[in-house]
Design a protein around this motif. Structure first.
Motif, PDB file in Angstrom:
ATOM      1  N   ALA A  20       0.840  -1.209   0.000  1.00 40.19           N
ATOM      2  CA  ALA A  20       0.000   0.000   0.000  1.00 40.19           C
ATOM      3  C   ALA A  20       0.871   1.254   0.000  1.00 40.19           C
ATOM      4  CB  ALA A  20      -0.919  -0.010   1.218  1.00 40.19           C
ATOM      5  N   SER A  21       0.284   2.354  -0.440  1.00 40.76           N
ATOM      6  CA  SER A  21       1.019   3.617  -0.546  1.00 40.76           C
ATOM      7  C   SER A  21       1.414   4.170   0.821  1.00 40.76           C
ATOM      8  CB  SER A  21       0.148   4.644  -1.272  1.00 40.76           C
ATOM      9  OG  SER A  21       0.813   5.885  -1.337  1.00 40.76           O
ATOM     10  N   GLY A  22       2.600   4.758   0.889  1.00 40.43           N
ATOM     11  CA  GLY A  22       3.021   5.509   2.073  1.00 40.43           C
ATOM     12  C   GLY A  22       3.736   4.686   3.116  1.00 40.43           C
ATOM     13  N   ILE A  23       3.766   3.382   2.940  1.00 42.47           N
ATOM     14  CA  ILE A  23       4.312   2.518   3.980  1.00 42.47           C
ATOM     15  C   ILE A  23       5.839   2.536   3.927  1.00 42.47           C
ATOM     16  CG2 ILE A  23       4.328   0.119   4.852  1.00 42.47           C
ATOM     17  CD1 ILE A  23       1.630   1.744   5.121  1.00 42.47           C
ATOM     18  N   ALA A  44       4.102   3.443  -4.548  1.00 40.85           N
ATOM     19  CA  ALA A  44       4.995   4.452  -3.973  1.00 40.85           C
ATOM     20  C   ALA A  44       4.195   5.371  -3.048  1.00 40.85           C
ATOM     21  CB  ALA A  44       5.634   5.264  -5.089  1.00 40.85           C
ATOM     22  N   LYS A  45       4.908   6.160  -2.264  1.00 33.91           N
ATOM     23  CA  LYS A  45       4.291   7.189  -1.425  1.00 33.91           C
ATOM     24  C   LYS A  45       3.616   8.224  -2.328  1.00 33.91           C
ATOM     25  CE  LYS A  45       3.933   9.973   2.223  1.00 33.91           C
ATOM     26  NZ  LYS A  45       2.930   9.556   3.212  1.00 33.91           N
ATOM     27  N   THR A  46       2.524   8.778  -1.870  1.00 35.17           N
ATOM     28  CA  THR A  46       1.846   9.824  -2.651  1.00 35.17           C
ATOM     29  C   THR A  46       2.751  11.042  -2.819  1.00 35.17           C
ATOM     30  OG1 THR A  46      -0.314   9.164  -1.797  1.00 35.17           O
ATOM     31  CG2 THR A  46      -0.134  11.393  -2.684  1.00 35.17           C
ATOM     32  N   CYS A  47       2.800  11.566  -4.044  1.00 32.16           N
ATOM     33  CA  CYS A  47       3.503  12.844  -4.245  1.00 32.16           C
ATOM     34  C   CYS A  47       2.521  13.884  -4.754  1.00 32.16           C
ATOM     35  CB  CYS A  47       4.684  12.687  -5.203  1.00 32.16           C
ATOM     36  SG  CYS A  47       4.215  12.373  -6.902  1.00 32.16           S
ATOM     37  N   GLY A  72       0.768  13.947   6.963  1.00 33.93           N
ATOM     38  CA  GLY A  72       0.609  15.214   6.230  1.00 33.93           C
ATOM     39  C   GLY A  72       1.215  15.172   4.841  1.00 33.93           C
ATOM     40  N   LEU A  73       1.291  13.980   4.253  1.00 37.91           N
ATOM     41  CA  LEU A  73       1.820  13.792   2.890  1.00 37.91           C
ATOM     42  C   LEU A  73       3.187  14.456   2.637  1.00 37.91           C
ATOM     43  CD1 LEU A  73      -1.233  14.033   0.408  1.00 37.91           C
ATOM     44  CD2 LEU A  73      -0.149  12.003   1.348  1.00 37.91           C
ATOM     45  N   PRO A  74       4.188  14.222   3.503  1.00 35.80           N
ATOM     46  CA  PRO A  74       5.507  14.787   3.207  1.00 35.80           C
ATOM     47  C   PRO A  74       6.051  14.140   1.935  1.00 35.80           C
ATOM     48  CG  PRO A  74       5.672  13.144   4.959  1.00 35.80           C
ATOM     49  CD  PRO A  74       4.203  13.323   4.655  1.00 35.80           C
ATOM     50  N   SER A 219      -5.555   2.783  10.607  1.00 34.94           N
ATOM     51  CA  SER A 219      -5.236   1.707   9.664  1.00 34.94           C
ATOM     52  C   SER A 219      -4.989   0.439  10.459  1.00 34.94           C
ATOM     53  CB  SER A 219      -3.998   2.069   8.839  1.00 34.94           C
ATOM     54  OG  SER A 219      -2.872   2.179   9.693  1.00 34.94           O
ATOM     55  N   GLY A 220      -4.832  -0.691   9.753  1.00 32.36           N
ATOM     56  CA  GLY A 220      -4.560  -1.956  10.436  1.00 32.36           C
ATOM     57  C   GLY A 220      -5.840  -2.636  10.898  1.00 32.36           C
ATOM     58  N   PRO A 221      -5.721  -3.597  11.848  1.00 33.83           N
ATOM     59  CA  PRO A 221      -6.867  -4.444  12.211  1.00 33.83           C
ATOM     60  C   PRO A 221      -8.153  -3.680  12.512  1.00 33.83           C
ATOM     61  CG  PRO A 221      -4.885  -5.251  13.271  1.00 33.83           C
ATOM     62  CD  PRO A 221      -4.493  -3.997  12.553  1.00 33.83           C
ATOM     63  N   VAL A 265      -5.250  -7.109  -3.367  1.00 36.73           N
ATOM     64  CA  VAL A 265      -5.357  -6.833  -1.933  1.00 36.73           C
ATOM     65  C   VAL A 265      -4.165  -5.977  -1.493  1.00 36.73           C
ATOM     66  CG1 VAL A 265      -5.444  -7.911   0.349  1.00 36.73           C
ATOM     67  CG2 VAL A 265      -6.491  -9.070  -1.605  1.00 36.73           C
ATOM     68  N   GLY A 266      -4.455  -4.805  -0.934  1.00 35.68           N
ATOM     69  CA  GLY A 266      -3.387  -3.933  -0.438  1.00 35.68           C
ATOM     70  C   GLY A 266      -2.963  -4.349   0.966  1.00 35.68           C
ATOM     71  N   VAL A 267      -1.663  -4.218   1.229  1.00 36.26           N
ATOM     72  CA  VAL A 267      -1.147  -4.525   2.570  1.00 36.26           C
ATOM     73  C   VAL A 267      -0.258  -3.361   2.997  1.00 36.26           C
ATOM     74  CG1 VAL A 267      -0.027  -6.251   4.030  1.00 36.26           C
ATOM     75  CG2 VAL A 267      -1.039  -6.969   1.859  1.00 36.26           C
ATOM     76  N   GLY A 268      -0.637  -2.693   4.095  1.00 34.85           N
ATOM     77  CA  GLY A 268       0.123  -1.533   4.543  1.00 34.85           C
ATOM     78  C   GLY A 268       0.660  -1.706   5.944  1.00 34.85           C
ATOM     79  N   THR A 269      -0.199  -1.490   6.934  1.00 38.70           N
ATOM     80  CA  THR A 269       0.218  -1.515   8.335  1.00 38.70           C
ATOM     81  C   THR A 269       0.897  -2.835   8.719  1.00 38.70           C
ATOM     82  OG1 THR A 269      -1.511   0.050   8.868  1.00 38.70           O
ATOM     83  CG2 THR A 269      -0.692  -1.280  10.695  1.00 38.70           C
ATOM     84  N   ALA A 270       0.440  -3.949   8.151  1.00 40.41           N
ATOM     85  CA  ALA A 270       1.044  -5.242   8.496  1.00 40.41           C
ATOM     86  C   ALA A 270       2.502  -5.297   8.039  1.00 40.41           C
ATOM     87  CB  ALA A 270       0.244  -6.384   7.876  1.00 40.41           C
TER      88      ALA A 270
HETATM   89  C1  LIG Z   1       2.130   5.585   7.917  1.00 38.57           C
HETATM   90  C2  LIG Z   1       1.139   5.549   6.792  1.00 38.57           C
HETATM   91  C3  LIG Z   1       1.319   6.385   5.693  1.00 38.57           C
HETATM   92  C4  LIG Z   1       0.408   6.382   4.640  1.00 38.57           C
HETATM   93  N1  LIG Z   1       0.620   7.182   3.566  1.00 38.57           N
HETATM   94  C5  LIG Z   1      -0.249   7.134   2.494  1.00 38.57           C
HETATM   95  C6  LIG Z   1      -0.002   7.901   1.335  1.00 38.57           C
HETATM   96  O1  LIG Z   1       0.990   8.605   1.200  1.00 38.57           O
HETATM   97  N2  LIG Z   1      -0.936   7.822   0.326  1.00 38.57           N
HETATM   98  C7  LIG Z   1      -2.056   7.024   0.397  1.00 38.57           C
HETATM   99  O2  LIG Z   1      -2.841   6.987  -0.557  1.00 38.57           O
HETATM  100  N3  LIG Z   1      -2.281   6.263   1.486  1.00 38.57           N
HETATM  101  C8  LIG Z   1      -1.414   6.297   2.529  1.00 38.57           C
HETATM  102  N4  LIG Z   1      -1.634   5.503   3.628  1.00 38.57           N
HETATM  103  C9  LIG Z   1      -2.822   4.632   3.654  1.00 38.57           C
HETATM  104  C10 LIG Z   1      -2.473   3.206   3.210  1.00 38.57           C
HETATM  105  O3  LIG Z   1      -1.995   3.180   1.890  1.00 38.57           O
HETATM  106  C11 LIG Z   1      -3.708   2.283   3.330  1.00 38.57           C
HETATM  107  O4  LIG Z   1      -4.729   2.740   2.476  1.00 38.57           O
HETATM  108  C12 LIG Z   1      -4.248   2.237   4.754  1.00 38.57           C
HETATM  109  O5  LIG Z   1      -3.211   2.247   5.698  1.00 38.57           O
HETATM  110  C13 LIG Z   1      -5.118   0.991   4.998  1.00 38.57           C
HETATM  111  O6  LIG Z   1      -4.394  -0.202   4.788  1.00 38.57           O
HETATM  112  P1  LIG Z   1      -3.680  -1.030   5.995  1.00 38.57           P
HETATM  113  O7  LIG Z   1      -4.711  -1.226   7.062  1.00 38.57           O
HETATM  114  O8  LIG Z   1      -3.218  -2.301   5.351  1.00 38.57           O
HETATM  115  O9  LIG Z   1      -2.551  -0.175   6.470  1.00 38.57           O
HETATM  116  C14 LIG Z   1      -0.718   5.510   4.695  1.00 38.57           C
HETATM  117  C15 LIG Z   1      -0.896   4.665   5.794  1.00 38.57           C
HETATM  118  C16 LIG Z   1       0.011   4.665   6.836  1.00 38.57           C
HETATM  119  C17 LIG Z   1      -0.201   3.723   7.992  1.00 38.57           C
END
Ligand SMILES: Cc1cc2nc3c(=O)[nH]c(=O)nc-3n(C[C@H](O)[C@H](O)[C@H](O)COP(=O)(O)O)c2cc1C
Length: 326
Positions: A20-23, A44-47, A72-74, A219-221, A265-270
């Motif tokens: 997932a994005s931003g992780i 990738a992280k959002t720009c 804050g989308l750095p 995010s997460g569980p 399926v997106g995976v971020g927090t995990a």
């Molecule tokens: C630390 C962190 C940074 C994130 N940064 C972005 C981001 O830059 N752009 C975006 O679309 N989503 C961002 N997200 C959201 C994740 O991409 C995802 O949609 C969300 O965390 C739910 O999925 P998860 O429960 O598997 O983490 C971020 C999530 C986390 C935890």
């Protein structure tokens, strides 16, 4: 091992798992690490069109049921990001893993500008993060909050690039199906559902919010049931493919997402919590579960939750104590 390959918006993935994005930012080394660890695609992280500093610390907290974050989308801005995306693509393309760029902006023109700049890196897909305030709306409303604004941002991106785009929806809306229908009609090639859900944590001792930004995204569980409901409603509303994201950390979580209709399926927090080894663990668990139950492909699982139960069967849930049907 059952066939876990999928196709999303014309892009073939060896398996449905997407970082997932931003992780892990847009650092080419980290995106390559996720790709080598088994992700089918990495986001990738959002720009944004110009650089952004993001919020002050503390920006994230693990509170035991997932994360609360307000980064804050750095980001360094789309020009610099495009250079990193090009390097990431050079590293992961030979591995057969797709690269998804992610863009956001606070104006419709900004979405077009960011889309056109990141397209130079030739990512396989562009994710359009519309969970950011629309300056023209004037009161901090996200593009994702209104079907019309979401559609306008989608149309701007579609005009600016020929790369297929996925529009990323927010769960914080009255009718996510209406937003999904609007972006699909505006030409979105797919949808990512969902972004984080706004929340807040407070320190009882001081009485103060824990994050410097006061509120942040869950995010997460804790997000999983919300995400499953959103993906279910989106898949019932539109025919374009969906990356179901929110709270996935096991193979069973991933199969639940596919049962409500997700293609990937997106995976971020995990990943943030457990490292990139999570991709192989989820894939192993999915394969084992499918073999044990005789499923040869994800197509047989996708959308099962939408099929009505047989007539006459009221529910397969245990009765709720004290509850009687009306
Ligand atoms: C630390 C962190 C940074 C994130 N940064 C972005 C981001 O830059 N752009 C975006 O679309 N989503 C961002 N997200 C959201 C994740 O991409 C995802 O949609 C969300 O965390 C739910 O999925 P998860 O429960 O598997 O983490 C971020 C999530 C986390 C935890």
């Amino acid at each position: 091992m059952p066939d876990l390959s999928i196709e999303i918006a014309g892009v073939r993935l060896a398996n449905p798992l997407v970082l997932a994005s931003g992780i892990w930012g847009t650092t080419p080394e980290l995106l390559e690490r996720a790709a080598r660890a088994g992700a089918g695609a990495v986001t990738a992280k959002t720009c944004t069109p110009g650089p952004r500093r993001g919020h002050r610390n503390p920006t994230a907290l693990d509170w035991g049921h997932g994360l609360l974050n307000a980064m804050g989308l750095p980001n360094p801005g789309a020009e610099e990001e495009a250079g990193m995306l090009a390097e990431a693509r050079r590293r992961i393309s030979p591995l057969g893993v797709a690269l998804i760029a992610s863009i956001a902006a606070d104006t419709v023109e900004g979405f077009a500008e960011a889309a056109s700049i990141v397209s130079r890196a030739r990512p396989e897909l562009i994710e359009v993060n519309i969970s950011c305030p629309n300056v023209a709306a004037g009161h901090g409303e996200m593009f994702a909050a209104s079907p019309d604004a979401a559609a306008e941002a989608t149309r701007a991106v579609k005009r600016a690039t020929s790369i297929p785009c996925l529009v990323k929806l927010s769960p914080q809306v009255a009718d996510i199906a209406a937003v999904a229908r609007a972006v699909a009609a505006a030409g979105a090639d797919g949808i990512t559902a969902v972004n984080t859900l706004p929340g807040m944590l407070v320190d009882a001792e001081t009485g103060l919010p824990i994050l410097a930004n006061r509120t942040g995204g869950i995010s997460g569980p804790a997000l999983k049931p919300v995400a499953l409901r959103c993906v279910y409603e989106v898949c019932a509303a539109v025919g374009i493919p969906v990356i179901g994201t929110g709270g996935v950390g096991t193979g069973v979580d991933a199969l639940e997402m596919i049962s409500v209709g997700a293609t990937a399926v997106g995976v971020g927090t995990a990943v943030a919590a457990g490292g990139e080894g999570i991709f192989a663990r989820i894939l192993d668990e999915m394969g084992g579960w499918m073999i044990a139950r005789g499923f040869g492909s994800l197509a047989a699982i996708r959308g099962r939750a939408h099929r009505a139960p047989p007539v006459g069967r009221e529910s397969n849930l245990p009765p709720v104590p004290g509850w009687r049907p009306a």
